[in-house]
Design an enzyme around this catalytic site. Structure first.
Site, PDB file in Angstrom:
ATOM      1  CB  ALA A  84      -0.888  -0.005   1.247  1.00 12.06           C
ATOM      2  CE  LYS A  99       6.161  -8.790   4.651  1.00 11.93           C
ATOM      3  NZ  LYS A  99       5.249  -7.761   5.092  1.00 11.93           N
ATOM      4  CG  ASN A 157      12.713  -3.406   3.046  1.00  7.94           C
ATOM      5  OD1 ASN A 157      12.503  -4.170   2.118  1.00  7.94           O
ATOM      6  ND2 ASN A 157      11.754  -2.810   3.713  1.00  7.94           N
TER       7      ASN A 157
HETATM    8  P1  NAD Z   1       2.129   4.574   7.177  1.00  6.09           P
HETATM    9  O1  NAD Z   1       3.244   5.431   7.645  1.00  6.09           O
HETATM   10  O2  NAD Z   1       1.543   4.817   5.813  1.00  6.09           O
HETATM   11  O3  NAD Z   1       0.908   4.662   8.206  1.00  6.09           O
HETATM   12  C1  NAD Z   1       1.077   4.783   9.603  1.00  6.09           C
HETATM   13  C2  NAD Z   1       0.023   5.771  10.097  1.00  6.09           C
HETATM   14  O4  NAD Z   1       0.003   5.752  11.514  1.00  6.09           O
HETATM   15  C3  NAD Z   1       0.319   7.216   9.661  1.00  6.09           C
HETATM   16  O5  NAD Z   1      -0.782   7.745   8.963  1.00  6.09           O
HETATM   17  C4  NAD Z   1       0.564   7.945  10.986  1.00  6.09           C
HETATM   18  O6  NAD Z   1       0.083   9.279  10.972  1.00  6.09           O
HETATM   19  C5  NAD Z   1      -0.214   7.070  11.968  1.00  6.09           C
HETATM   20  N1  NAD Z   1       0.282   7.147  13.353  1.00  6.09           N
HETATM   21  C6  NAD Z   1       1.502   6.777  13.812  1.00  6.09           C
HETATM   22  N2  NAD Z   1       1.564   6.970  15.161  1.00  6.09           N
HETATM   23  C7  NAD Z   1       0.362   7.458  15.545  1.00  6.09           C
HETATM   24  C8  NAD Z   1      -0.206   7.846  16.807  1.00  6.09           C
HETATM   25  N3  NAD Z   1       0.474   7.766  17.954  1.00  6.09           N
HETATM   26  N4  NAD Z   1      -1.471   8.329  16.818  1.00  6.09           N
HETATM   27  C9  NAD Z   1      -2.181   8.418  15.684  1.00  6.09           C
HETATM   28  N5  NAD Z   1      -1.710   8.054  14.458  1.00  6.09           N
HETATM   29  C10 NAD Z   1      -0.454   7.580  14.391  1.00  6.09           C
HETATM   30  O7  NAD Z   1       2.636   3.061   7.327  1.00  6.09           O
HETATM   31  P2  NAD Z   1       2.178   1.784   6.466  1.00  6.09           P
HETATM   32  O8  NAD Z   1       2.919   1.768   5.191  1.00  6.09           O
HETATM   33  O9  NAD Z   1       0.716   1.690   6.477  1.00  6.09           O
HETATM   34  O10 NAD Z   1       2.825   0.608   7.353  1.00  6.09           O
HETATM   35  C11 NAD Z   1       2.297   0.209   8.601  1.00  6.09           C
HETATM   36  C12 NAD Z   1       3.032  -1.059   9.039  1.00  6.09           C
HETATM   37  O11 NAD Z   1       2.762  -2.111   8.103  1.00  6.09           O
HETATM   38  C13 NAD Z   1       4.561  -0.936   9.064  1.00  6.09           C
HETATM   39  O12 NAD Z   1       5.088  -1.755  10.073  1.00  6.09           O
HETATM   40  C14 NAD Z   1       4.984  -1.468   7.695  1.00  6.09           C
HETATM   41  O13 NAD Z   1       6.316  -1.934   7.654  1.00  6.09           O
HETATM   42  C15 NAD Z   1       3.990  -2.603   7.550  1.00  6.09           C
HETATM   43  N6  NAD Z   1       3.740  -2.987   6.160  1.00  6.09           N
HETATM   44  C16 NAD Z   1       3.531  -2.026   5.203  1.00  6.09           C
HETATM   45  C17 NAD Z   1       3.279  -2.422   3.906  1.00  6.09           C
HETATM   46  C18 NAD Z   1       3.051  -1.402   2.822  1.00  6.09           C
HETATM   47  O14 NAD Z   1       3.056  -1.779   1.638  1.00  6.09           O
HETATM   48  N7  NAD Z   1       2.791  -0.132   3.128  1.00  6.09           N
HETATM   49  C19 NAD Z   1       3.236  -3.796   3.570  1.00  6.09           C
HETATM   50  C20 NAD Z   1       3.414  -4.751   4.590  1.00  6.09           C
HETATM   51  C21 NAD Z   1       3.670  -4.328   5.889  1.00  6.09           C
END
Ligand code: NAD
Length: 320
Positions: A129, A185, A193
């Site tokens: 995403a 993973k 990465n």
């Molecule tokens: P992201 O940065 O897009 O989203 C995280 C969200 O959390 C942000 O919008 C941020 O504002 C919010 N946030 C953080 N701390 C907060 C708090 N205390 N209060 C309120 N909001 C808060 O991250 P993502 O890409 O969605 O990834 C999330 C997790 O999933 C990570 O561990 C990532 O490694 C994992 N992941 C991501 C993907 C991907 O393709 N994006 C795929 C697999 C796994």
């Protein structure tokens, strides 16, 4: 079910959207002002597997939500998990299930500071995403979302959530060994990465380099020792290297998320990947020179980009 998405960035919006389309009552929680305003005023604009949609969704800051939730999906970055759990304490009841699909290691320990192990479901996802603009996201995938109850006496609650994910088109699968999937993973993230971020190259280019075999063997054997000593997980080095090469071949000319984090001046999750292995090596008494160096180099890059809190001594020491 009453569901909160605690951290509604890239992945959180994708899960929240598909769960709401399946009829669940979903509240997105985040603290990014522009993103909240955009979704609240125009709806979430999301592209799922190339299909565009706009969906009105409830969104607010964590402290503004009031109802006890049935299920909370945590979707912050690894370094934001503890602060998020602190800010959603009031939404967690005795029956609330917390589902954690974050990348990285050590999240179960963090979650257990806030809830009983019986309420925690750990998992992994291979869906991907991204955020294109505040309130505008994309979400792609069809692979499994693997879940398992953390407490050995519990199984039903994860099975129910697996069913709900399947009904929502998210390919939920009950895993009998989510610990293994999590470590493997972490190994993918700790090799692809980290190396692409440091070498400023795509996965394809890094895997064509002349030193790839020794780098992979070195890093994977450190992850393997940490997995065994810390969690009794068997991560066979040769098999994992073969798996990484197969993934690299499939993914090809792609820049992974840590590369993109640095390119966009966002802190990385390195402390929960190679950094966690380096820390385990000190605690458990094995050598992890690759993981320590990789962590140091990524931190140095974060320092250079001004996206990491510098230790106090380096702010005041004279340059020599
Ligand atoms: P992201 O940065 O897009 O989203 C995280 C969200 O959390 C942000 O919008 C941020 O504002 C919010 N946030 C953080 N701390 C907060 C708090 N205390 N209060 C309120 N909001 C808060 O991250 P993502 O890409 O969605 O990834 C999330 C997790 O999933 C990570 O561990 C990532 O490694 C994992 N992941 C991501 C993907 C991907 O393709 N994006 C795929 C697999 C796994």
């Amino acid at each position: 079910m009453k569901i909160a998405i605690a951290g509604s960035g890239a992945l959180g919006c994708g899960f929240g959207y598909l769960l709401q389309k399946n009829g669940e009552s979903v509240t997105l929680l985040d603290n990014w002002g522009k993103h909240i305003e955009a979704i609240a005023s125009q709806g979430l604009k999301i592209t799922v597997n190339r299909v565009e949609a706009t969906e009105n969704m409830a969104i607010c800051r964590p402290h503004e939500a009031t109802e006890t939730m049935d299920v909370i999906f945590v979707f912050t970055k690894a370094m934001g998990l503890e602060a998020m759990m602190e800010s959603i304490r009031h939404l967690i009841g005795k029956q609330t299930q917390i589902v954690c699909l974050l990348n990285g290691l050590g999240h179960l320990e963090t979650l257990q500071k806030f809830v009983d192990k019986k309420q925690i479901i750990m998992g992994t996802t291979v869906w991907t995403a991204g955020i294109d603009a505040p309130g505008v996201t994309h979400f792609n995938g069809q692979g499994p979302v693997e879940l398992q109850n953390s407490h050995p006496d519990e199984k039903d609650s994860a099975q129910k959530i697996v069913q709900m994910l399947q009904d929502s088109g998210l390919n939920g699968v009950y895993s009998e060994n989510v610990n293994f999937t999590t470590w493997r993973k972490a190994c993918v993230n700790g090799t692809m990465n980290a190396l692409c971020a440091l070498l400023d190259a795509t996965i394809e280019k890094v895997f064509q380099s002349s030193t790839i075999d020794s780098m992979l063997n070195g890093i994977v054997s450190e992850f393997s020792q940490a997995a065994k000593l810390q969690d009794d997980v068997e991560l066979d080095v040769e098999e994992t290297v073969r798996y990484l090469k197969a993934v690299a071949e499939k993914v090809g000319a792609h820049y992974p998320s840590m590369y993109q984090d640095l390119a966009n001046k966002r802190p990385t999750e390195i402390d929960f990947l190679n950094g966690a292995v380096a820390q385990a090596s000190v605690k458990l008494g094995f050598q992890a020179p690759y993981c320590q160096k990789i962590t140091d180099l990524i931190h140095a890059k974060e320092d250079i980009l001004g996206i990491r809190e510098l230790p106090k001594f380096s702010r005041t020491s004279p340059v020599c």
